[in-house]
Design an enzyme around this catalytic site. Structure first.
Site, short mmCIF file in Angstrom:
data_model
loop_
_atom_site.label_atom_id
_atom_site.label_comp_id
_atom_site.label_asym_id
_atom_site.label_seq_id
_atom_site.Cartn_x
_atom_site.Cartn_y
_atom_site.Cartn_z
N GLN A 1 37.91 20.34 29.50
CA GLN A 1 37.91 20.10 30.81
C GLN A 1 38.48 21.32 31.48
OE1 GLN A 1 39.36 16.44 32.53
NE2 GLN A 1 38.79 15.23 30.70
N GLY B 1 34.68 49.40 0.24
CA GLY B 1 36.09 49.48 0.65
C GLY B 1 36.58 50.71 0.75
N CYS C 1 28.78 50.39 -2.83
CA CYS C 1 29.33 51.63 -2.28
C CYS C 1 30.73 52.15 -2.97
CB CYS C 1 29.53 51.17 -0.72
SG CYS C 1 29.61 52.66 0.12
N GLN D 1 31.15 53.80 -6.67
CA GLN D 1 32.23 55.06 -6.89
C GLN D 1 33.24 54.69 -8.13
OE1 GLN D 1 33.78 55.94 -3.01
NE2 GLN D 1 31.36 56.57 -2.29
N GLU E 1 23.68 43.87 1.05
CA GLU E 1 24.06 42.67 1.41
C GLU E 1 23.56 42.42 2.94
OE1 GLU E 1 26.35 45.01 0.60
OE2 GLU E 1 27.84 45.06 1.96
N GLU F 1 40.65 40.69 29.45
CA GLU F 1 39.68 41.73 29.10
C GLU F 1 38.25 41.26 29.11
OE1 GLU F 1 42.06 41.29 26.54
OE2 GLU F 1 40.99 41.45 24.74
N LYS G 1 40.21 16.78 27.04
CA LYS G 1 40.82 17.54 27.99
C LYS G 1 40.74 19.02 27.88
CE LYS G 1 43.52 15.47 31.10
NZ LYS G 1 42.99 14.96 32.12
N HIS H 1 24.61 49.26 1.11
CA HIS H 1 24.91 47.93 1.40
C HIS H 1 23.94 46.98 1.29
CE1 HIS H 1 29.15 48.67 1.89
NE2 HIS H 1 28.81 49.76 2.40
N ASP I 1 40.64 35.19 28.85
CA ASP I 1 41.09 36.55 28.38
C ASP I 1 41.01 37.48 29.47
OD1 ASP I 1 41.18 35.11 25.98
OD2 ASP I 1 39.38 36.36 24.87
N1 GLN Z 1 35.20 54.53 1.02
C1 GLN Z 1 34.27 54.90 0.39
C2 GLN Z 1 33.43 55.97 1.33
O1 GLN Z 1 33.85 56.35 2.35
C3 GLN Z 1 33.37 53.97 0.45
C4 GLN Z 1 32.98 53.36 1.64
C5 GLN Z 1 32.26 51.84 1.51
O2 GLN Z 1 32.48 51.28 0.23
N2 GLN Z 1 31.48 51.41 2.47
O3 GLN Z 1 32.44 56.77 0.76
#
Ligand code: GLN
Length: 542
Positions: free
Chosen positions: A191, A353, A380, A384, A516, A148, A188, A514, A146
């Site tokens: 290689q 999201g 998150c 909401q 996770e 870059e 190959k 978050h 690549d």
């Molecule tokens: N979009 C929402 C915010 O900015 C939630 C962000 C998210 O889910 N990480 O607060």
């Protein structure tokens, strides 16, 4: 003495270089070594924060608030060592720093060039702060060849000459494709990849070869001969059923032995991989299963939800169950009734999201979970949307909405304009840069001691990683709490809602952070453990 292992990739992308690096780190760690991991990303973005998750995958947030490559998530999950801002760098950041210095006049008189200025900056980054580590594993993003990537390859080539003799090892990850008509694993492409690497001055010491079957002796010899490595240094990286088997598989294939041998280190004793054996056994032999819907908007690329998927697997590991994931595009619920999709599932998760697309679908998913008493975890954005749902359906605010989607008369979720980070006040305006300006990184939250979430954590003070620009509006708290949506966790100053839960629902929790990102296979996150546990309870009811 610190030793460096540089991990490069060839032939094709997506071979799992990050995972390979993390698994090697885990095996070295199991031998008692202190290991640090770092990632060099050749793209021009300053960080992946502004990239689309469907292109680049998840953005992994560190405690210190860096938005980094998802491979850092693998590093954390495999080593248990929290990653930091100092573990990931991009071409964009390197150039940003160099250009800022140039403007200040720091290089006065000099012509700024890729060699030495860019390569020096890369080397400084790689070498910084490693004194207390036995091994530093440095993964170079992208594949050899690549354009870059060239300055990064050049920088690690130089390090091979500059660091003390015998302290650098180059591992090259390639693919040995099986061609059914020939009935052979083909050498190959490897290689050619090594040829490319050697043309820029790097002779790999070890080849880590991804393959779907064992490498026959003949092919192994051929690879060794044509790629100029020892025969023992051709290591097969067989496809395995679960990523948590990779450390065991590498051990078996002799990767750690070869790496230690390269550095002249003792490798007679077996490493203690007990915890990996336990995890693999649990993944291989579940005693039951549950099915969980993930209602999101980046479901086309599973890497967009990497940590989330892993955290759910960890939740399953802690209960010895297999967690089946049903990926559902949220937009579908804007056209169709969610019931046929969600009936029979044991839990509903709405992940993080951004943006309006799919938001109404997520709100419908939250409503379904609340009404049908199905375990719900809103992360998150998922929190909401659950709050907007409660405001509309329960609190008599039919126009409840988020200012993320435009102006609204009922901003139940609104732009976060100021908050405390430690003792510092952070301020944001509606107009400003998008990159790196969210509320990012680890923040404490104070939980009501008698809330469900405090019970799940076994503590009323937690620290979790955040990445958001909007926040549930405290002005609606009273009206929402009157309906049974409890604001069970707040920022320590009491100003920002951090967690909510529907009182009386078997398991309905929303979190502004978050969780996770902090879950590990040998230390499943309490919320995922709790969520999967609730899904198991629910499965007994259907
Ligand atoms: N979009 C929402 C915010 O900015 C939630 C962000 C998210 O889910 N990480 O607060």
């Amino acid at each position: 003495m610190t030793r460096y292992v540089f991990i490069t990739g060839g032939v094709v992308s997506s071979l799992g270089k990050g995972l390979a690096s993390a698994a090697l780190a885990a095996v070295l760690q199991a031998r008692g070594y202190r290991v640090r991991m770092r990632k060099l990303d050749p793209y021009l973005n300053v960080d992946p924060g502004t990239m689309s998750p469907t292109q680049h995958g998840e953005v992994f947030v560190t405690d210190d608030g860096a938005e980094t490559d998802l491979d850092l998530g693998h590093y954390e999950r495999f080593t248990g060592v929290p990653a930091s801002r100092a573990d990931n760098i991009t071409t964009g950041r390197i150039y940003q720093d160099i250009i800022a210095k140039e403007r200040r006049g720091d290089y006065l008189g000099a012509t700024i060039q890729v060699i030495p200025h860019v390569t020096n900056a890369i080397k400084d980054f790689v070498l910084d702060g490693n004194d207390t580590f036995d091994f530093v594993l440095v993964e170079i993003g992208g594949t050899v060849g690549d354009i870059e990537g060239l300055p990064f390859f050049e920088a690690i080539r130089q390090l091979g000459q500059e660091l003390p003799r015998g302290t650098c090892c180059y591992v090259h990850l390639t693919l040995l494709p099986y061609i059914p008509s020939a009935g052979e694993l083909k050498t190959k492409p490897t290689q050619h990849s090594v040829k490319e690497l050697r043309s820029i001055g790097i002779q790999p010491d070890i080849l880590l070869c991804r393959c779907d079957r064992s490498i026959p002796v003949e092919e192994r010899r051929k690879l060794a001969l044509f790629c100029n490595v020892r025969e023992t240094a051709v290591i097969e990286a067989l496809d395995v059923a679960s990523i948590y088997e990779v450390p065991l598989s590498y051990r078996k294939a002799g990767l750690d032995r070869e790496v230690l041998g390269h550095f002249g280190l003792e490798h007679g004793e077996e490493p203690d991989l007990g915890r990996w054996t336990t995890i693999s056994d649990r993944v291989r032999n579940p005693e039951g299963e549950v099915s969980i819907a993930i209602v999101g908007k980046y479901t086309g690329l599973k890497d967009a939800y990497k940590s989330l998927t892993e955290a759910l697997i960890h939740g399953g590991i802690s209960h010895r169950v297999k967690v089946n994931l049903e990926w559902i595009e949220a937009e579908v619920f804007e056209r169709e009734d969610p019931a046929p999709f969600l009936e029979g599932l044991n839990g509903i998760l709405v992940p993080g999201g951004f943006g309006q697309r799919g938001a109404e679908g997520k709100i419908r998913a939250a409503r379904y979970a609340r009404e049908k008493r199905i375990p719900y975890l809103g992360i998150c954005f998922g929190m909401q949307m659950a709050v907007i749902e409660a405001a509309r359906s329960l609190a008599g605010v039919p126009d409840a909405n988020s200012t993320e989607f435009g102006e609204t008369s009922e901003p139940v979720v609104g732009l976060l304009t100021e908050w405390l980070r430690g003792n510092e006040l952070e301020r944001r305006a509606a107009v400003g840069d998008l990159g790196g300006t969210m509320r990012l990184g680890a923040y404490d939250a104070q939980l009501d001691p008698d809330s469900k979430i405090a019970q799940i954590y076994g503590s009323d003070r937690i620290s979790e990683r955040h990445r958001h620009r909007y926040e549930v509006n405290m002005a609606y708290r009273e009206r929402l709490e009157a309906t049974g949506l409890r604001f069970s966790g707040l920022s320590p100053d009491g100003l920002l809602p951090e967690t909510v839960e529907h009182v009386g629902h078997p398991w309905f929790i929303g979190v502004q952070f978050h969780p996770e990102l902090k879950s590990r296979p040998f230390e499943p996150h309490p919320l995922f453990k709790g969520f999967v546990g609730a899904a198991i309870e629910q499965s007994r009811l259907v």
